[in-house]
Structures are given as C-alpha cells and as structure tokens.
Design an enzyme around this catalytic site. Structure first.
Site, PDB file in Angstrom:
ATOM      1  N   HIS A 175      -1.112  -4.313   5.741  1.00 24.25           N
ATOM      2  CA  HIS A 175      -1.427  -4.895   7.051  1.00 24.25           C
ATOM      3  C   HIS A 175      -0.158  -5.331   7.763  1.00 24.25           C
ATOM      4  CE1 HIS A 175      -4.593  -5.715   4.049  1.00 24.25           C
ATOM      5  NE2 HIS A 175      -5.319  -5.074   4.935  1.00 24.25           N
TER       6      HIS A 175
HETATM    7 FE1  FES Z   1      -2.201  -7.465   3.750  1.00 24.62          FE
HETATM    8 FE2  FES Z   1       0.192  -7.480   2.610  1.00 24.62          FE
HETATM    9  S1  FES Z   1      -0.263  -7.670   4.678  1.00 24.62           S
HETATM   10  S2  FES Z   1      -1.750  -7.239   1.646  1.00 24.62           S
END
Ligand code: FES
Length: 185
Positions: free
Chosen positions: A147
């Site tokens: 993410h």
């Molecule tokens: Fe979601 Fe690392 S940003 S697991």
C-alpha cells in the site's frame, strides 16, 4: 445476513491478499541472499543468527531470516547516513526517532559504526516486506509494495498507512565483519 464485525472487510481482505502475493515475490527475490547468509540461517526460526558482512559493499543490503522474520542489513553510504541524520528533526515524522538511536548495536571495538543499519523487514501496516526504493524520492530507503508506505534511510516511516517505523532487532558485532542478531550490544 450481515457481515460479522470481526470479519475482515473486503478492502482489508484484498490488502492482505496483495500483501501475501507481494511477500512471495519479495522473498523469492531475496532467496539468494538468504541462502548466501551462512549456516546460521539453516533454521529460520533460530533465536540467534550470526551474519557475515565481509562481502557487503556500501549501498548493498542482505536479508536473513531470524525468528521467522526477515531482517534487512544495510551497509549505508555516507549520503544515506547524512540524509538520515538530517531528517531527525524533520516535520511530520510519523514515528519520531533519532537515527543514532536506531544503530545502537553498531559498535565495533568501542567505536560507533552507523553505516550498519539492521531492521526487521516487516511493515507495521499489514506485515508486508518493504523493498529498496528505486526512485529519486527516497534514495537509500524502502517502499512497501502493498500500500505504498515509504521508509527513509533509517527505516523510519515517512508516508503511507504504516504507523510505526521498521523495528530494530537486538544485535551486536561479534567481530568487525560479523553480527549476531538476537543478542543486545
Ligand atoms: Fe500496507 Fe505496508 S503499506 S502492508
């Protein structure tokens, strides 16, 4: 029938699935490093792991398994260290920490050796393994493939959903070119 409050939402489920897939890719890419890290890595749940650093040039990293978790060892460049120290007082650090406090185990024969950074390579968001950032925004740092959390050259989270820095495990130098992960300095 309504969904249980305890059940992961569709978004969380997709995030975890992406994390798992990304983890497979990253670990596959890391496999040669793990295999090359010496006999201490034969048991990836070992509580103490010795790692040889003698072959690591500045700017390179090695990944080993300790207690079932990936541990990133980075030989930082002078630029990486200057950037990390320069950002100690940066505005908006999500999990404020001084770079000097994150390299406490890096002491060789009584001398600080802050070029060595040792991190548990697990993102605090959903547990993916961040990989080296390969763009001009984050030289010397890492980015989480799941993410997009970004970590600086001290392993501190700088943006994205992760709320905490990559952790520093206990470790100490047993010789100038060998560390023992799992024991305090
Ligand atoms: Fe979601 Fe690392 S940003 S697991």
């Amino acid at each position: 029938m309504s969904q249980s409050d305890d059940a992961p939402s569709r978004r969380e489920f997709l995030g975890l699935a992406a994390c798992a897939m990304a983890g497979v890719g990253v670990l596959a890419a890391a496999a040669p490093f793990v295999m090359a890290s010496g006999p201490g890595q034969m048991d990836d749940t070992a509580s103490v792991v010795d790692v040889d650093l003698g072959d690591m040039l500045p700017g390179t990293q090695k990944i080993v398994s300790w207690q079932g978790k990936p541990v990133i060892i980075r030989h930082r460049t002078a630029e990486d260290m200057a950037s990390a120290r320069g950002d100690d007082a940066a505005q908006g650090l999500i999990d404020r920490a001084r770079d000097a406090d994150r390299v406490r185990g890096s002491v060789i024969d009584g001398q600080a050796a802050p070029q060595w950074l040792v991190l548990v390579g697990v993102c605090a968001h959903l547990g993916c393994m961040p990989g080296p950032a390969r763009d001009s925004q984050n030289t010397g740092g890492w980015v989480c493939p799941c993410h997009g959390s970004r970590f600086d050259s001290s392993g501190r989270v700088r943006s994205g959903p992760a709320a905490r820095n990559m952790a520093v495990p206990p470790y100490r130098f047993v010789t100038p070119t060998r560390i023992r992960i799992g024991e305090e300095a």
